[in-house]
Design a protein around this motif. Structure first.
Motif, short mmCIF file in Angstrom:
data_model
loop_
_atom_site.label_atom_id
_atom_site.label_comp_id
_atom_site.label_asym_id
_atom_site.label_seq_id
_atom_site.Cartn_x
_atom_site.Cartn_y
_atom_site.Cartn_z
N LEU A 1 0.87 -1.17 0.00
CA LEU A 1 0.00 0.00 0.00
C LEU A 1 0.91 1.22 0.00
O LEU A 1 1.63 1.47 0.96
N ARG A 2 0.89 1.95 -1.08
CA ARG A 2 1.81 3.06 -1.28
C ARG A 2 1.50 4.24 -0.37
O ARG A 2 0.34 4.48 -0.03
N PRO A 3 2.52 5.01 -0.01
CA PRO A 3 2.32 6.13 0.92
C PRO A 3 1.47 7.27 0.36
O PRO A 3 0.96 8.08 1.13
N GLU A 4 1.28 7.30 -0.95
CA GLU A 4 0.43 8.35 -1.53
C GLU A 4 -1.05 8.13 -1.20
O GLU A 4 -1.85 9.05 -1.36
N MET A 5 -1.41 6.92 -0.77
CA MET A 5 -2.81 6.64 -0.42
C MET A 5 -3.18 7.39 0.85
O MET A 5 -2.41 7.42 1.81
N ALA A 6 -4.37 7.96 0.86
CA ALA A 6 -4.87 8.63 2.07
C ALA A 6 -5.10 7.60 3.15
O ALA A 6 -5.46 6.45 2.86
N PRO A 7 -4.88 7.96 4.42
CA PRO A 7 -5.06 6.99 5.50
C PRO A 7 -6.43 6.31 5.50
O PRO A 7 -6.52 5.11 5.74
N GLU A 8 -7.48 7.05 5.20
CA GLU A 8 -8.81 6.43 5.18
C GLU A 8 -8.94 5.40 4.06
O GLU A 8 -9.67 4.42 4.18
N ASP A 9 -8.22 5.59 2.96
CA ASP A 9 -8.23 4.61 1.88
C ASP A 9 -7.37 3.41 2.22
O ASP A 9 -7.65 2.28 1.82
N ILE A 10 -6.30 3.63 2.95
CA ILE A 10 -5.43 2.54 3.38
C ILE A 10 -6.19 1.58 4.28
O ILE A 10 -6.06 0.36 4.17
N VAL A 11 -7.03 2.11 5.16
CA VAL A 11 -7.83 1.25 6.05
C VAL A 11 -8.72 0.33 5.22
O VAL A 11 -8.76 -0.88 5.47
N ASP A 12 -9.42 0.87 4.25
CA ASP A 12 -10.30 0.05 3.41
C ASP A 12 -9.52 -1.01 2.64
O ASP A 12 -9.93 -2.16 2.56
N ALA A 13 -8.37 -0.63 2.08
CA ALA A 13 -7.55 -1.58 1.32
C ALA A 13 -7.00 -2.67 2.23
O ALA A 13 -6.97 -3.85 1.86
N ALA A 14 -6.56 -2.29 3.41
CA ALA A 14 -6.02 -3.28 4.35
C ALA A 14 -7.09 -4.25 4.82
O ALA A 14 -6.84 -5.44 4.95
N ARG A 15 -8.27 -3.74 5.08
CA ARG A 15 -9.39 -4.63 5.47
C ARG A 15 -9.71 -5.60 4.36
O ARG A 15 -9.97 -6.79 4.60
N ALA A 16 -9.71 -5.12 3.11
CA ALA A 16 -9.99 -6.01 1.97
C ALA A 16 -8.91 -7.08 1.87
O ALA A 16 -9.21 -8.26 1.63
N ALA A 17 -7.66 -6.71 2.07
CA ALA A 17 -6.57 -7.69 2.04
C ALA A 17 -6.73 -8.71 3.15
O ALA A 17 -6.56 -9.92 2.95
N ASP A 18 -7.08 -8.23 4.34
CA ASP A 18 -7.24 -9.11 5.51
C ASP A 18 -8.36 -10.12 5.29
O ASP A 18 -8.18 -11.31 5.55
N THR A 19 -9.50 -9.66 4.80
CA THR A 19 -10.63 -10.57 4.61
C THR A 19 -10.46 -11.48 3.40
O THR A 19 -11.12 -12.51 3.29
N SER A 20 -9.55 -11.11 2.49
CA SER A 20 -9.28 -11.93 1.29
C SER A 20 -8.22 -13.00 1.53
O SER A 20 -7.92 -13.77 0.63
N GLY A 21 -7.62 -13.01 2.71
CA GLY A 21 -6.62 -14.02 3.02
C GLY A 21 -5.20 -13.64 2.64
O GLY A 21 -4.31 -14.50 2.65
#
Length: 111
Positions: free
Chosen positions: A8-28
Motif C-alpha cells: 500500500l503506497r504512501p500516496e494513499m490517504a489513511p482512510e483509503d489505506i484502512v479500506d484496502a487493508a481490510r480487503a486484504a485481511d478478509t481476502s486471506g
C-alpha cells in the motif's frame, strides 16, 4: 508454503489505506507492506492504523529511514505497536532515499 502480500503506497490517504487493508485481511492476504515517505504518511502511525483495523494480516514497514529518526524514540514506538499486536509487525530500517534525506538535512556522506 507460498505467501501473498500487497504493498500500500504512501500516496494513499489513511482512510483509503484502512479500506484496502481490510480487503486484504478478509481476502486471506498474508502481509500488507508499507513504507515511510518523509513527505506523505509516517510508517509507524500507518502500520498502527492498519493493525488496529485488521485481524490477521501481518504488517511490514520497509523501510524507516534512520537519518530522520531518533533511535530511542523509534524503538519505543515500534515496541509499543508490536506489544499491542504481537507477532504481526515487521519493520525494516534503512538509510532512506538520499535526495529526500538531503531535503530534510539528514543526508549522510555514505549510506
Amino acid at each position: 508454503m507460498t505467501r501473498f502480500g500487497v504493498v500500500l503506497r504512501p500516496e494513499m490517504a489513511p482512510e483509503d489505506i484502512v479500506d484496502a487493508a481490510r480487503a486484504a485481511d478478509t481476502s486471506g492476504v498474508d502481509e500488507v507492506w508499507l513504507w515511510e515517505d518523509c513527505f506523505f504518511s509516517g510508517g509507524i502511525s500507518t502500520a498502527a492504523l492498519v493493525l488496529a483495523n485488521t485481524e490477521h494480516v501481518n504488517v511490514g514497514i520497509g523501510v524507516l529511514p534512520t537519518p530522520m529518526r531518533n533511535v530511542a524514540a523509534t524503538a519505543m514506538e515500534i515496541a509499543t505497536v508490536a506489544r499491542i499486536h504481537p507477532g504481526r509487525l515487521r519493520v525494516g530500517l534503512g538509510h532512506g532515499v538520499q535526495s529526500w534525506m538531503g531535503q530534510i538535512g539528514g543526508r549522510v556522506q555514505s549510506p
